[in-house]
Scaffold this active site. Structure first.
Site, PDB file in Angstrom:
ATOM      1  N   ASP A   7      -3.427   2.636  -5.483  1.00  0.00           N
ATOM      2  CA  ASP A   7      -2.300   2.621  -4.539  1.00  0.00           C
ATOM      3  C   ASP A   7      -2.148   1.306  -3.777  1.00  0.00           C
ATOM      4  OD1 ASP A   7      -4.546   2.945  -2.963  1.00  0.00           O
ATOM      5  OD2 ASP A   7      -3.511   4.199  -1.510  1.00  0.00           O
ATOM      6  N   GLU A   8      -2.786   0.258  -4.235  1.00  0.00           N
ATOM      7  CA  GLU A   8      -2.608  -1.036  -3.578  1.00  0.00           C
ATOM      8  C   GLU A   8      -2.465  -2.160  -4.586  1.00  0.00           C
ATOM      9  OE1 GLU A   8      -4.943  -0.347   0.589  1.00  0.00           O
ATOM     10  OE2 GLU A   8      -5.216  -2.299  -0.345  1.00  0.00           O
ATOM     11  N   ASP A  68       0.846  -1.199   0.000  1.00  0.00           N
ATOM     12  CA  ASP A  68       0.000   0.000   0.000  1.00  0.00           C
ATOM     13  C   ASP A  68       0.878   1.244   0.000  1.00  0.00           C
ATOM     14  OD1 ASP A  68      -2.441   1.699   0.695  1.00  0.00           O
ATOM     15  OD2 ASP A  68      -1.149   2.075   2.419  1.00  0.00           O
TER      16      ASP A  68
HETATM   17 MG   LIG Z   1      -2.831   4.050   0.547  1.00  0.00          MG
END
Ligand SMILES: [Mg+2]
Length: 418
Positions: free
Chosen positions: A116-117, A17
């Site tokens: 974002d992951e 993340d």
């Molecule tokens: Mg994040």
């Protein structure tokens, strides 16, 4: 343990993340420090009701401003920097980070969950990168060095465990891991609302049944959860024991077929929610129908909106589901959720829905959690086994399913040992 963990698939999976991703990107681009400066990213700086899309860690800890807060809640202070979201820029950085991942693992070992992951499957990279923890440290350091962006990483034997351990532990500790054996100690005390996949509604239902932590779910019974919540309850029960049989690799065969999408430019601006959602539903129906015609299901639903000419901008988000789908209402539910989260009332001119991460419908029907029909049959089979041979015989069913999954994987991904 109720389940013999030696029979469960043991993958080395990282869930990576990017910490406060949008805010961190703005920091890097503006010469600020992602970890120590006060940064907020909003949809539109000029609207006081605008939604906060990201806040830097300091903003969260010192001011309690987080994703979903409103601009008017952000104090005006010299040290607080407010930026308009630049989705195109974040996507660009996200792609660059995926390229960096490609220097660690092959393409089919990367599953992008959101901007974002991502999940990375490290199976077979031990000689190159060491233990999963060592690999995680290396990846984290490299991201920091190349992009100046902070990240955190959860490590587990499957996607579910790596994601939960990321959300609950790694976001504080940087890196955290959990094995099957550690599930009772590390995951069971966690309150249900913090568990990936359990929404507030589901939490409320479980609370009403006297379940407050993941351990309460594990120590309930499969039958009880199944009769109350159907397939969802069954999956929840297995998750509570740390069991997630979703494939560790993206199916290589299916990579070339990219996506099924449909978009419209509206004849006039729309701003009433129900009007917009009606169009969204129509688009979902077209996309789902096309997928059904092709015999495909998709795990990633993308939904985007462009605002009218004079408003400019828009948003585009993807959600990756546990299970592939080609059902209109499932697509619609995801799009509606994205819409509710990101729409800030501006007039809409273009709407787009697409389904990607496609796979063949029949390949999905073979795995336990990926098809309802199969799940029902399997559940019935499990009941019969248990009736005949007692509760411990369930282990056979679990080994049967993990075995069939391994067969699927071997069939699809040559060269990778699961
Ligand atoms: Mg994040």
């Amino acid at each position: 343990m109720l389940f013999d963990v030696s029979l469960l698939p043991k993958n080395n999976i990282l869930c990576v993340d990017m910490k406060s991703f949008y805010a961190s990107c703005e920091c890097v681009d503006h010469g600020l420090d992602p970890l120590n400066d006060y940064v907020v990213v909003v949809a539109d700086k000029n609207r006081s009701g605008s939604v906060v899309l990201a806040a830097s860690p300091k903003m969260k800890s010192d001011y309690g401003i987080k994703t979903g807060s409103r601009l008017f809640e952000v104090p005006r202070h010299r040290r607080i920097h407010i930026f308009n979201a630049r989705m195109k820029r974040y996507l660009e950085v996200s792609v660059q980070i995926t390229e960096l991942f490609l220097s660690f693992v092959p393409f089919e070992a990367i599953l992008t969950y959101s901007v974002d992951e991502s999940w990375l499957t490290l199976n077979g990279t031990e000689k190159l990168h060491g233990t999963p923890r060592e690999a995680a440290q290396k990846i984290r350091r490299t991201i920091w060095k190349q992009f100046g962006l902070p990240s955190c990483i959860g490590i587990g034997p499957n996607r579910f465990i790596s994601k939960v351990v990321l959300d609950v532990y790694a976001k504080q500790q940087g890196i955290a891991d959990c094995t099957y054996e550690e599930v009772p100690q590390k995951l069971w005390p966690i309150p249900l609302r913090k568990i990936w996949g359990i929404g507030t509604k589901m939490e409320q239902h479980l609370n009403n049944l006297g379940m407050y932590t993941l351990g309460d779910v594990a120590n309930s019974s499969l039958e009880r959860l199944r009769s109350r919540f159907g397939v969802m309850g069954e999956q929840l029960y297995y998750h509570a024991w740390g069991i997630d049989l979703s494939p560790a690799f993206v199916e290589a065969n299916d990579l070339p077929q990219k996506s099924i999408g449909k978009g419209v430019t509206l004849l006039r601006d729309y701003w009433r929610e129900n009007e917009i959602l009606t169009v969204v539903l129509e688009l979902c129906e077209e996309v789902a129908k096309r997928a059904r015609q092709l015999g495909k299901v998709g795990r990633t639903v993308s939904f985007g909106v462009r605002y009218s000419h004079y408003e400019k901008g828009g948003f585009h988000q993807s959600v990756t589901l546990d299970t592939g789908t080609n059902l209109t209402m499932e697509l619609y539910r995801v799009c509606k959720r994205i819409f509710k989260k990101f729409y800030d009332g501006r007039s809409v001119r273009m709407i787009h829905v697409s389904l990607s991460n496609l796979m063949n419908e029949e390949s999905v029907q073979l795995s336990l959690f990926e098809n309802r029909e199969k799940e029902r049959t399997l559940a019935k089979a499990m009941d019969e086994i248990r009736d005949k041979f007692g509760p411990n015989a369930l282990l056979r069913a679990v080994s049967y399913t993990s075995g069939s999954l391994a067969r699927i994987r071997n069939g699809y991904i040559g060269g990778h040992k699961a």
